[in-house]
Design a protein around this motif. Structure first.
Motif, PDB file in Angstrom:
ATOM      1  N   THR A  25       0.843  -1.194   0.000  1.00  0.00           N
ATOM      2  CA  THR A  25       0.000   0.000   0.000  1.00  0.00           C
ATOM      3  C   THR A  25       0.883   1.250   0.000  1.00  0.00           C
ATOM      4  OG1 THR A  25      -0.116   0.225   2.410  1.00  0.00           O
ATOM      5  CG2 THR A  25      -1.714  -1.249   1.365  1.00  0.00           C
ATOM      6  N   ASN A  26       0.309   2.371  -0.402  1.00  0.00           N
ATOM      7  CA  ASN A  26       1.103   3.602  -0.466  1.00  0.00           C
ATOM      8  C   ASN A  26       1.679   3.977   0.892  1.00  0.00           C
ATOM      9  OD1 ASN A  26       0.659   3.945  -3.224  1.00  0.00           O
ATOM     10  ND2 ASN A  26      -1.195   5.156  -2.915  1.00  0.00           N
ATOM     11  N   ILE A  27       0.874   3.801   1.957  1.00  0.00           N
ATOM     12  CA  ILE A  27       1.342   4.175   3.295  1.00  0.00           C
ATOM     13  C   ILE A  27       2.416   3.210   3.779  1.00  0.00           C
ATOM     14  CG2 ILE A  27       0.615   4.150   5.720  1.00  0.00           C
ATOM     15  CD1 ILE A  27      -1.699   5.837   5.029  1.00  0.00           C
ATOM     16  N   SER A  28       2.205   1.895   3.592  1.00  0.00           N
ATOM     17  CA  SER A  28       3.198   0.915   4.037  1.00  0.00           C
ATOM     18  C   SER A  28       4.516   1.082   3.295  1.00  0.00           C
ATOM     19  CB  SER A  28       2.680  -0.513   3.838  1.00  0.00           C
ATOM     20  OG  SER A  28       1.604  -0.778   4.705  1.00  0.00           O
ATOM     21  N   SER A  29       4.453   1.280   1.991  1.00  0.00           N
ATOM     22  CA  SER A  29       5.692   1.430   1.235  1.00  0.00           C
ATOM     23  C   SER A  29       6.398   2.734   1.589  1.00  0.00           C
ATOM     24  CB  SER A  29       5.418   1.353  -0.276  1.00  0.00           C
ATOM     25  OG  SER A  29       4.481   2.331  -0.676  1.00  0.00           O
ATOM     26  N   ASP A  30       5.634   3.789   1.882  1.00  0.00           N
ATOM     27  CA  ASP A  30       6.246   5.043   2.322  1.00  0.00           C
ATOM     28  C   ASP A  30       6.963   4.845   3.661  1.00  0.00           C
ATOM     29  OD1 ASP A  30       6.235   8.200   1.972  1.00  0.00           O
ATOM     30  OD2 ASP A  30       5.726   7.804   4.069  1.00  0.00           O
ATOM     31  N   PHE A  31       6.335   4.063   4.560  1.00  0.00           N
ATOM     32  CA  PHE A  31       6.975   3.754   5.850  1.00  0.00           C
ATOM     33  C   PHE A  31       8.296   3.024   5.633  1.00  0.00           C
ATOM     34  CE2 PHE A  31       7.278  -0.075   8.640  1.00  0.00           C
ATOM     35  CZ  PHE A  31       8.007   0.523   9.665  1.00  0.00           C
ATOM     36  N   ILE A  32       8.305   2.007   4.791  1.00  0.00           N
ATOM     37  CA  ILE A  32       9.532   1.230   4.562  1.00  0.00           C
ATOM     38  C   ILE A  32      10.617   2.112   3.949  1.00  0.00           C
ATOM     39  CG2 ILE A  32      10.552  -0.646   3.231  1.00  0.00           C
ATOM     40  CD1 ILE A  32       8.996  -1.639   5.589  1.00  0.00           C
ATOM     41  N   GLU A  33      10.263   2.942   2.992  1.00  0.00           N
ATOM     42  CA  GLU A  33      11.267   3.810   2.360  1.00  0.00           C
ATOM     43  C   GLU A  33      11.878   4.775   3.378  1.00  0.00           C
ATOM     44  OE1 GLU A  33      10.852   5.268  -1.693  1.00  0.00           O
ATOM     45  OE2 GLU A  33       8.822   4.440  -1.720  1.00  0.00           O
ATOM     46  N   LYS A  34      11.048   5.352   4.233  1.00  0.00           N
ATOM     47  CA  LYS A  34      11.561   6.306   5.219  1.00  0.00           C
ATOM     48  C   LYS A  34      12.355   5.607   6.319  1.00  0.00           C
ATOM     49  CE  LYS A  34       8.153   9.864   4.227  1.00  0.00           C
ATOM     50  NZ  LYS A  34       6.865  10.485   4.572  1.00  0.00           N
ATOM     51  N   LEU A  35      11.908   4.425   6.718  1.00  0.00           N
ATOM     52  CA  LEU A  35      12.678   3.660   7.693  1.00  0.00           C
ATOM     53  C   LEU A  35      14.030   3.273   7.107  1.00  0.00           C
ATOM     54  CD1 LEU A  35      13.013   2.145  10.367  1.00  0.00           C
ATOM     55  CD2 LEU A  35      11.733   0.230   9.358  1.00  0.00           C
ATOM     56  N   LEU A  36      14.051   2.871   5.852  1.00  0.00           N
ATOM     57  CA  LEU A  36      15.319   2.528   5.192  1.00  0.00           C
ATOM     58  C   LEU A  36      16.247   3.732   5.159  1.00  0.00           C
ATOM     59  CD1 LEU A  36      17.226   0.731   3.592  1.00  0.00           C
ATOM     60  CD2 LEU A  36      15.900   1.281   1.524  1.00  0.00           C
ATOM     61  N   ASP A  37      15.738   4.904   4.812  1.00  0.00           N
ATOM     62  CA  ASP A  37      16.567   6.120   4.792  1.00  0.00           C
ATOM     63  C   ASP A  37      17.155   6.390   6.176  1.00  0.00           C
ATOM     64  OD1 ASP A  37      16.069   6.530   2.113  1.00  0.00           O
ATOM     65  OD2 ASP A  37      14.453   7.969   2.440  1.00  0.00           O
ATOM     66  N   PHE A  38      16.337   6.187   7.217  1.00  0.00           N
ATOM     67  CA  PHE A  38      16.798   6.403   8.593  1.00  0.00           C
ATOM     68  C   PHE A  38      17.931   5.429   8.941  1.00  0.00           C
ATOM     69  CE2 PHE A  38      16.482   4.986  13.041  1.00  0.00           C
ATOM     70  CZ  PHE A  38      16.756   6.172  13.699  1.00  0.00           C
ATOM     71  N   ILE A  39      17.765   4.160   8.572  1.00  0.00           N
ATOM     72  CA  ILE A  39      18.796   3.154   8.868  1.00  0.00           C
ATOM     73  C   ILE A  39      20.082   3.478   8.121  1.00  0.00           C
ATOM     74  CG2 ILE A  39      19.401   0.719   8.626  1.00  0.00           C
ATOM     75  CD1 ILE A  39      17.362   1.197  10.811  1.00  0.00           C
ATOM     76  N   ILE A  40      19.969   3.878   6.881  1.00  0.00           N
ATOM     77  CA  ILE A  40      21.159   4.210   6.084  1.00  0.00           C
ATOM     78  C   ILE A  40      21.907   5.383   6.699  1.00  0.00           C
ATOM     79  CG2 ILE A  40      21.905   5.184   3.868  1.00  0.00           C
ATOM     80  CD1 ILE A  40      19.745   3.486   2.531  1.00  0.00           C
ATOM     81  N   GLN A  41      21.181   6.361   7.209  1.00  0.00           N
ATOM     82  CA  GLN A  41      21.815   7.534   7.809  1.00  0.00           C
ATOM     83  C   GLN A  41      22.544   7.210   9.105  1.00  0.00           C
ATOM     84  OE1 GLN A  41      18.683  10.425   8.308  1.00  0.00           O
ATOM     85  NE2 GLN A  41      18.244  10.520   6.099  1.00  0.00           N
ATOM     86  N   ASN A  42      22.115   6.158   9.796  1.00  0.00           N
ATOM     87  CA  ASN A  42      22.631   5.900  11.137  1.00  0.00           C
ATOM     88  C   ASN A  42      23.493   4.643  11.256  1.00  0.00           C
ATOM     89  OD1 ASN A  42      21.289   7.969  13.126  1.00  0.00           O
ATOM     90  ND2 ASN A  42      19.703   7.395  11.661  1.00  0.00           N
ATOM     91  N   GLU A  43      23.646   3.894  10.183  1.00  0.00           N
ATOM     92  CA  GLU A  43      24.452   2.676  10.231  1.00  0.00           C
ATOM     93  C   GLU A  43      25.404   2.629   9.042  1.00  0.00           C
ATOM     94  OE1 GLU A  43      24.396   0.613  12.744  1.00  0.00           O
ATOM     95  OE2 GLU A  43      22.569   1.290  13.764  1.00  0.00           O
ATOM     96  N   ASN A  44      26.382   1.732   9.142  1.00  0.00           N
ATOM     97  CA  ASN A  44      27.366   1.572   8.068  1.00  0.00           C
ATOM     98  C   ASN A  44      26.844   0.590   7.022  1.00  0.00           C
ATOM     99  OD1 ASN A  44      29.211   3.331   9.312  1.00  0.00           O
ATOM    100  ND2 ASN A  44      30.039   1.673  10.571  1.00  0.00           N
TER     101      ASN A  44
END
Length: 400
Positions: free
Chosen positions: A227-246
């Motif tokens: 769904t649009n909301i679920s996929s938006d959540f995953i994309e933003k969570l992924l961006d957060f993980i990339i910013q904070n981990e190697n």
């Protein structure tokens, strides 16, 4: 004569009393017996009981509940369904205490080091299991839980590791938050990647988000990964993980079981600019569903030209026809698809050496249908994620 009449009257009274007692005794036998059970005191009225204060009763006493899951019956903010907060308290009774956040601007302000403006204790060993976190999704303002695994060496400077995003099936959409990844049922889609042997040979971060029943209750638009909301959540969570981990951004992979297998196809195509490969496991596709049409159109639009896929199903599983149809679409686009075991009624039965030859040749599209005996054939992951060739193939895939 009077004495005889009195005798007959007394005899009749005794016989009547005896019959009445027999009737009462007989009637009582027909009534259900009391079934006692154990009840636990819920002093803080949060729905979870205290194991130390219990009693047995046929009916539920006021202030008591049928479970003993509370770890602090004096605080209604602490119980198994509570969100875990970084406050040095085990808020959700899972035995894991999230340390309090200490903000900082330099290492001199910390006992350890200042990383991303938060003090990190570098003496704390990297956990060898999933750690529970929450991510606030800005579209709905819901705190969504996720489990995160960090490989040994994750804190080493200039060392990057791949990331596996593992999507759960429908059983966890309808389960409470505290059930996620508990027990053996339907959990291997995430737990396989953190097994010691796999991490020794293929160290990687593993991210397992949980869209549970509470979240679906708050916002039904989360029911499904595509769904649009679920996929938006995953994309933003992924961006957060990339910013904070190697994270090695060239090696981000999506896998998932059942509905999560459908999500691997959907999110892989939506996020194709970031995803290096997908591994759908027992995906729950049917060729007539809207989600199938969505992915089929992405194949037609060449979105999968640089998105490798290895799909696993049991040939008796209801989702197998959907996988076959998608691989037929890949083949019709001119992509070279490799069938390793079966496809429908055709047996291929490639040897490990045959499969490895295809892997070394750089093949990107593999389809595996198993034929082992099974009472519930919907859990191909239990076999697929023990296959060393999958790991060998997957970690070779890189986003250019």
């Amino acid at each position: 004569m009077k004495e005889k009449a009195l005798f007959l009257l007394l005899t009749s009274a005794l016989l009547f009393a005896s019959c009445s007692n027999n009737e009462q005794s007989s009637n009582s036998d027909d009534e259900p017996s009391c079934q006692e059970q154990t009840w636990y005191q819920d002093a803080d009225n949060d729905g979870f009981g205290n194991e130390e204060n219990q009693l047995n009763s046929c009916i539920q006493p006021d202030g008591y509940v049928p479970n003993n899951d509370d770890c602090d019956d004096t605080n209604n903010l602490i119980h198994p369904d509570a969100p875990e907060v970084q406050n040095n308290i085990d808020d959700n009774c899972d035995g894991i205490i999230e340390p309090a956040v200490i903000e900082c601007n330099s290492d001199s302000e910390c006992a350890g080091v200042c990383l991303n403006n938060v003090c990190v204790d570098i003496s704390t060993p990297v956990p060898s299991e999933f750690v529970k976190h929450y991510f606030t999704h800005d579209l709905t303002n819901i705190n969504i839980p996720y489990r995160f695994f960090r490989p040994q060496g994750a804190d080493t400077a200039n060392t990057e590791y791949p990331l596996i995003i593992s999507l759960h099936g429908s059983e966890f959409f309808v389960s409470p938050e505290n059930i996620f990844l508990q027990g053996d049922f339907a959990t291997y889609m995430a737990l396989a990647w953190i097994e010691e042997g796999n991490q020794e040979e293929y160290p990687a971060y593993v991210l397992a988000p949980n869209l549970n029943s509470s979240i679906i209750g708050e916002n039904s638009d989360y029911l499904g990964w595509g769904t649009n909301i679920s996929s938006d959540f995953i994309e933003k969570l992924l961006d957060f993980i990339i910013q904070n981990e190697n994270i090695d951004e060239s090696r981000i992979y999506i896998t998932g079981h059942s509905t999560g297998g459908v999500g691997a196809w959907q999110l892989g195509s939506k996020m194709h600019d970031k995803i290096a490969a997908i591994v759908p496991l027992s995906n729950a596709f049917t060729p007539s569903s809207p989600t199938f049409d969505e992915v089929a159109s992405q194949i037609e639009n060449d979105i999968f030209e640089n998105l490798p896929v290895w799909s696993f199903n049991h040939r008796a599983d209801d989702g197998s026809p959907g996988s076959r149809a998608l691989f037929e679409a890949l083949s019709n686009k001119g992509y070279n698809t490799i069938n390793t075991h079966w496809v429908d009624n055709v047996e291929y039965n490639l040897s490990e050496n045959d499969i490895r030859t295809h892997i070394e040749a750089g093949e990107k599209y593999f389809q595996t249908e198993y034929s082992y005996a099974c009472s519930n054939c919907h859990y191909a992951m239990d076999v697929a994620l023990k296959a060393p060739l999958l790991f060998e193939w997957l970690f070779k895939q890189k986003k250019e």
